[in-house]
Scaffold this motif. Structure first.
Motif, PDB file in Angstrom:
ATOM      1  N   ASN A 101      44.526  29.755  31.450  1.00 42.83           N
ATOM      2  CA  ASN A 101      44.609  31.198  31.194  1.00 42.83           C
ATOM      3  C   ASN A 101      45.833  31.816  31.870  1.00 42.83           C
ATOM      4  O   ASN A 101      45.755  32.892  32.459  1.00 42.83           O
ATOM      5  CB  ASN A 101      43.327  31.915  31.632  1.00 42.83           C
ATOM      6  CG  ASN A 101      42.149  31.555  30.762  1.00 42.83           C
ATOM      7  OD1 ASN A 101      42.298  31.167  29.613  1.00 42.83           O
ATOM      8  ND2 ASN A 101      40.951  31.647  31.316  1.00 42.83           N
ATOM      9  N   GLY A 102      46.951  31.115  31.804  1.00 45.27           N
ATOM     10  CA  GLY A 102      48.199  31.618  32.358  1.00 45.27           C
ATOM     11  C   GLY A 102      48.414  31.310  33.823  1.00 45.27           C
ATOM     12  O   GLY A 102      49.477  31.571  34.369  1.00 45.27           O
ATOM     13  N   TYR A 103      47.427  30.751  34.501  1.00 48.07           N
ATOM     14  CA  TYR A 103      47.534  30.408  35.916  1.00 48.07           C
ATOM     15  C   TYR A 103      47.905  28.941  36.036  1.00 48.07           C
ATOM     16  O   TYR A 103      47.273  28.083  35.426  1.00 48.07           O
ATOM     17  CB  TYR A 103      46.205  30.694  36.632  1.00 48.07           C
ATOM     18  CG  TYR A 103      46.202  30.315  38.090  1.00 48.07           C
ATOM     19  CD1 TYR A 103      46.843  31.095  39.044  1.00 48.07           C
ATOM     20  CD2 TYR A 103      45.553  29.158  38.509  1.00 48.07           C
ATOM     21  CE1 TYR A 103      46.850  30.745  40.372  1.00 48.07           C
ATOM     22  CE2 TYR A 103      45.551  28.802  39.846  1.00 48.07           C
ATOM     23  CZ  TYR A 103      46.202  29.589  40.764  1.00 48.07           C
ATOM     24  OH  TYR A 103      46.215  29.232  42.083  1.00 48.07           O
ATOM     25  N   HIS A 107      49.089  19.589  41.255  1.00 46.34           N
ATOM     26  CA  HIS A 107      48.318  18.361  41.444  1.00 46.34           C
ATOM     27  C   HIS A 107      47.096  18.601  42.332  1.00 46.34           C
ATOM     28  O   HIS A 107      47.202  19.173  43.414  1.00 46.34           O
ATOM     29  CB  HIS A 107      49.222  17.283  42.054  1.00 46.34           C
ATOM     30  CG  HIS A 107      48.536  15.986  42.263  1.00 46.34           C
ATOM     31  ND1 HIS A 107      48.374  15.440  43.508  1.00 46.34           N
ATOM     32  CD2 HIS A 107      47.964  15.128  41.388  1.00 46.34           C
ATOM     33  CE1 HIS A 107      47.737  14.284  43.398  1.00 46.34           C
ATOM     34  NE2 HIS A 107      47.477  14.078  42.120  1.00 46.34           N
ATOM     35  N   LEU A 108      45.926  18.227  41.835  1.00 48.29           N
ATOM     36  CA  LEU A 108      44.622  18.311  42.496  1.00 48.29           C
ATOM     37  C   LEU A 108      44.110  19.731  42.715  1.00 48.29           C
ATOM     38  O   LEU A 108      43.069  19.926  43.334  1.00 48.29           O
ATOM     39  CB  LEU A 108      44.610  17.542  43.821  1.00 48.29           C
ATOM     40  CG  LEU A 108      44.851  16.037  43.704  1.00 48.29           C
ATOM     41  CD1 LEU A 108      44.814  15.389  45.078  1.00 48.29           C
ATOM     42  CD2 LEU A 108      43.854  15.376  42.767  1.00 48.29           C
ATOM     43  N   GLU A 109      44.797  20.744  42.189  1.00 44.18           N
ATOM     44  CA  GLU A 109      44.289  22.108  42.282  1.00 44.18           C
ATOM     45  C   GLU A 109      43.215  22.319  41.218  1.00 44.18           C
ATOM     46  O   GLU A 109      43.254  21.723  40.150  1.00 44.18           O
ATOM     47  CB  GLU A 109      45.417  23.124  42.105  1.00 44.18           C
ATOM     48  CG  GLU A 109      46.364  23.156  43.276  1.00 44.18           C
ATOM     49  CD  GLU A 109      47.444  24.201  43.143  1.00 44.18           C
ATOM     50  OE1 GLU A 109      47.928  24.661  44.176  1.00 44.18           O
ATOM     51  OE2 GLU A 109      47.817  24.558  42.003  1.00 44.18           O
ATOM     52  N   ARG A 110      42.252  23.194  41.536  1.00 45.64           N
ATOM     53  CA  ARG A 110      41.123  23.481  40.656  1.00 45.64           C
ATOM     54  C   ARG A 110      41.079  24.952  40.281  1.00 45.64           C
ATOM     55  O   ARG A 110      41.584  25.788  41.011  1.00 45.64           O
ATOM     56  CB  ARG A 110      39.792  23.196  41.361  1.00 45.64           C
ATOM     57  CG  ARG A 110      39.541  21.817  41.739  1.00 45.64           C
ATOM     58  CD  ARG A 110      38.207  21.728  42.488  1.00 45.64           C
ATOM     59  NE  ARG A 110      37.986  20.376  42.902  1.00 45.64           N
ATOM     60  CZ  ARG A 110      37.197  19.526  42.250  1.00 45.64           C
ATOM     61  NH1 ARG A 110      36.541  19.938  41.195  1.00 45.64           N
ATOM     62  NH2 ARG A 110      37.065  18.302  42.660  1.00 45.64           N
ATOM     63  N   ALA A 111      40.394  25.206  39.159  1.00 45.91           N
ATOM     64  CA  ALA A 111      40.121  26.584  38.755  1.00 45.91           C
ATOM     65  C   ALA A 111      38.795  26.601  38.004  1.00 45.91           C
ATOM     66  O   ALA A 111      38.479  25.672  37.263  1.00 45.91           O
ATOM     67  CB  ALA A 111      41.233  27.116  37.853  1.00 45.91           C
ATOM     68  N   ASP A 112      38.017  27.656  38.219  1.00 43.96           N
ATOM     69  CA  ASP A 112      36.787  27.831  37.448  1.00 43.96           C
ATOM     70  C   ASP A 112      37.159  28.208  36.033  1.00 43.96           C
ATOM     71  O   ASP A 112      38.077  29.003  35.808  1.00 43.96           O
ATOM     72  CB  ASP A 112      35.912  28.931  38.054  1.00 43.96           C
ATOM     73  CG  ASP A 112      35.174  28.464  39.298  1.00 43.96           C
ATOM     74  OD1 ASP A 112      35.050  27.240  39.504  1.00 43.96           O
ATOM     75  OD2 ASP A 112      34.722  29.326  40.076  1.00 43.96           O
ATOM     76  N   LEU A 113      36.434  27.645  35.070  1.00 51.59           N
ATOM     77  CA  LEU A 113      36.646  28.003  33.672  1.00 51.59           C
ATOM     78  C   LEU A 113      35.775  29.203  33.343  1.00 51.59           C
ATOM     79  O   LEU A 113      34.592  29.234  33.674  1.00 51.59           O
ATOM     80  CB  LEU A 113      36.278  26.839  32.743  1.00 51.59           C
ATOM     81  CG  LEU A 113      37.176  25.614  32.805  1.00 51.59           C
ATOM     82  CD1 LEU A 113      36.666  24.536  31.854  1.00 51.59           C
ATOM     83  CD2 LEU A 113      38.602  25.973  32.464  1.00 51.59           C
ATOM     84  N   GLN A 114      36.368  30.186  32.712  1.00 49.66           N
ATOM     85  CA  GLN A 114      35.602  31.327  32.235  1.00 49.66           C
ATOM     86  C   GLN A 114      34.843  30.890  30.983  1.00 49.66           C
ATOM     87  O   GLN A 114      34.992  29.760  30.525  1.00 49.66           O
ATOM     88  CB  GLN A 114      36.546  32.482  31.929  1.00 49.66           C
ATOM     89  CG  GLN A 114      37.324  32.939  33.128  1.00 49.66           C
ATOM     90  CD  GLN A 114      38.433  33.906  32.778  1.00 49.66           C
ATOM     91  OE1 GLN A 114      38.729  34.134  31.611  1.00 49.66           O
ATOM     92  NE2 GLN A 114      39.044  34.473  33.785  1.00 49.66           N
ATOM     93  N   LEU A 119      43.722  26.167  28.063  1.00 54.36           N
ATOM     94  CA  LEU A 119      44.423  25.229  28.923  1.00 54.36           C
ATOM     95  C   LEU A 119      45.660  24.742  28.192  1.00 54.36           C
ATOM     96  O   LEU A 119      45.605  24.483  26.980  1.00 54.36           O
ATOM     97  CB  LEU A 119      43.551  24.016  29.256  1.00 54.36           C
ATOM     98  CG  LEU A 119      42.556  24.146  30.401  1.00 54.36           C
ATOM     99  CD1 LEU A 119      41.517  25.192  30.135  1.00 54.36           C
ATOM    100  CD2 LEU A 119      41.941  22.812  30.687  1.00 54.36           C
ATOM    101  N   ARG A 120      46.768  24.592  28.932  1.00 55.12           N
ATOM    102  CA  ARG A 120      48.002  24.083  28.340  1.00 55.12           C
ATOM    103  C   ARG A 120      48.637  23.080  29.285  1.00 55.12           C
ATOM    104  O   ARG A 120      48.691  23.296  30.492  1.00 55.12           O
ATOM    105  CB  ARG A 120      48.984  25.219  28.078  1.00 55.12           C
ATOM    106  CG  ARG A 120      48.532  26.153  26.989  1.00 55.12           C
ATOM    107  CD  ARG A 120      49.592  27.167  26.717  1.00 55.12           C
ATOM    108  NE  ARG A 120      49.092  28.454  27.186  1.00 55.12           N
ATOM    109  CZ  ARG A 120      49.722  29.580  27.047  1.00 55.12           C
ATOM    110  NH1 ARG A 120      50.907  29.631  26.496  1.00 55.12           N
ATOM    111  NH2 ARG A 120      49.203  30.698  27.477  1.00 55.12           N
ATOM    112  N   PHE A 121      49.110  21.989  28.718  1.00 51.62           N
ATOM    113  CA  PHE A 121      49.930  21.027  29.449  1.00 51.62           C
ATOM    114  C   PHE A 121      50.804  20.347  28.414  1.00 51.62           C
ATOM    115  O   PHE A 121      50.395  20.148  27.280  1.00 51.62           O
ATOM    116  CB  PHE A 121      49.082  20.007  30.238  1.00 51.62           C
ATOM    117  CG  PHE A 121      48.112  19.228  29.407  1.00 51.62           C
ATOM    118  CD1 PHE A 121      48.464  18.007  28.849  1.00 51.62           C
ATOM    119  CD2 PHE A 121      46.843  19.712  29.184  1.00 51.62           C
ATOM    120  CE1 PHE A 121      47.565  17.294  28.080  1.00 51.62           C
ATOM    121  CE2 PHE A 121      45.920  18.994  28.416  1.00 51.62           C
ATOM    122  CZ  PHE A 121      46.293  17.779  27.867  1.00 51.62           C
TER     123      PHE A 121
END
Length: 191
Positions: A101-103, A107-114, A119-121
């Motif tokens: 979501n733009g954030y 490496h190894l960082e996490r984020a809660d999914l709304q 997701l983009r890579f």
């Protein structure tokens, strides 16, 4: 009158994690050939969903040498006092970033999914959304291929790429923001 057994097990509805995939080259390359589309996978909440190109360490494989061996991981969990499952995403790649979501996740960082997340890579876009269920021990994952970039379809503002020519005129070329692909296809670091 029929008697209903008190010991009869009723089937709980499972939370379904919909993962809709898009890549601009998907019509010319079999990038998603290792994924069953539109057929749900049943997953234990204890098991993370790993997405990447390595079939040994990932539960779901992308047929693309430009993707990291272990690109990302999605883990289900419960919050205290909440009956619903929640999900977190972790960037497993040492070489490329994952945008949620733009954030940007390193490496190894996490984020809660709304409830709905983009997701983009590399050139991949994954639109992930949840269909809530009652079960606490298992959930389903359902993959679908999108024919249109979800960021464009959702009207997400895409940053402009500015190219300044010899004339000094600024040309804006809109398109999905490209996250740099890994420089090497293996994350092994050499000292």
């Amino acid at each position: 009158m029929l008697a209903v057994s008190q010991t009869m097990v009723t089937e709980e509805s499972l939370t379904c994690l919909h993962i809709q995939l898009y890549h601009p080259d998907q019509s010319t390359q079999p990038l998603f050939s290792f994924l069953r589309m539109k057929e749900p996978y049943k997953i234990s909440v204890e098991d993370p969903i790993r997405l990447g190109r390595d079939g040994q360490s990932c539960s779901f494989v992308l047929n693309d040498t430009r993707v990291s061996r272990k690109q990302l991981s999605i883990q289900g969990y419960r919050k205290a006092g909440s009956p619903n499952l929640h999900f977190t995403v972790q960037n497993m790649s040492q070489r490329s970033k994952v945008m949620v979501n733009g954030y940007e996740l390193g490496h190894l960082e996490r984020a809660d999914l709304q409830e709905k997340a983009l997701l983009r890579f590399s050139k991949y876009e994954l639109l992930i959304w949840q269909e809530p269920g009652e079960a606490q021990e298992r959930f389903e994952v359902l993959f679908e291929k999108l024919n249109v970039s979800p960021s464009r379809e959702m009207g997400i503002d895409v940053p402009c790429r500015i190219a300044v020519m010899d004339t000094g005129v600024r040309n804006c070329q809109n398109g999905p923001p490209m996250i740099p692909e890994p420089l090497e296809s293996d994350e092994t670091l050499y000292m």
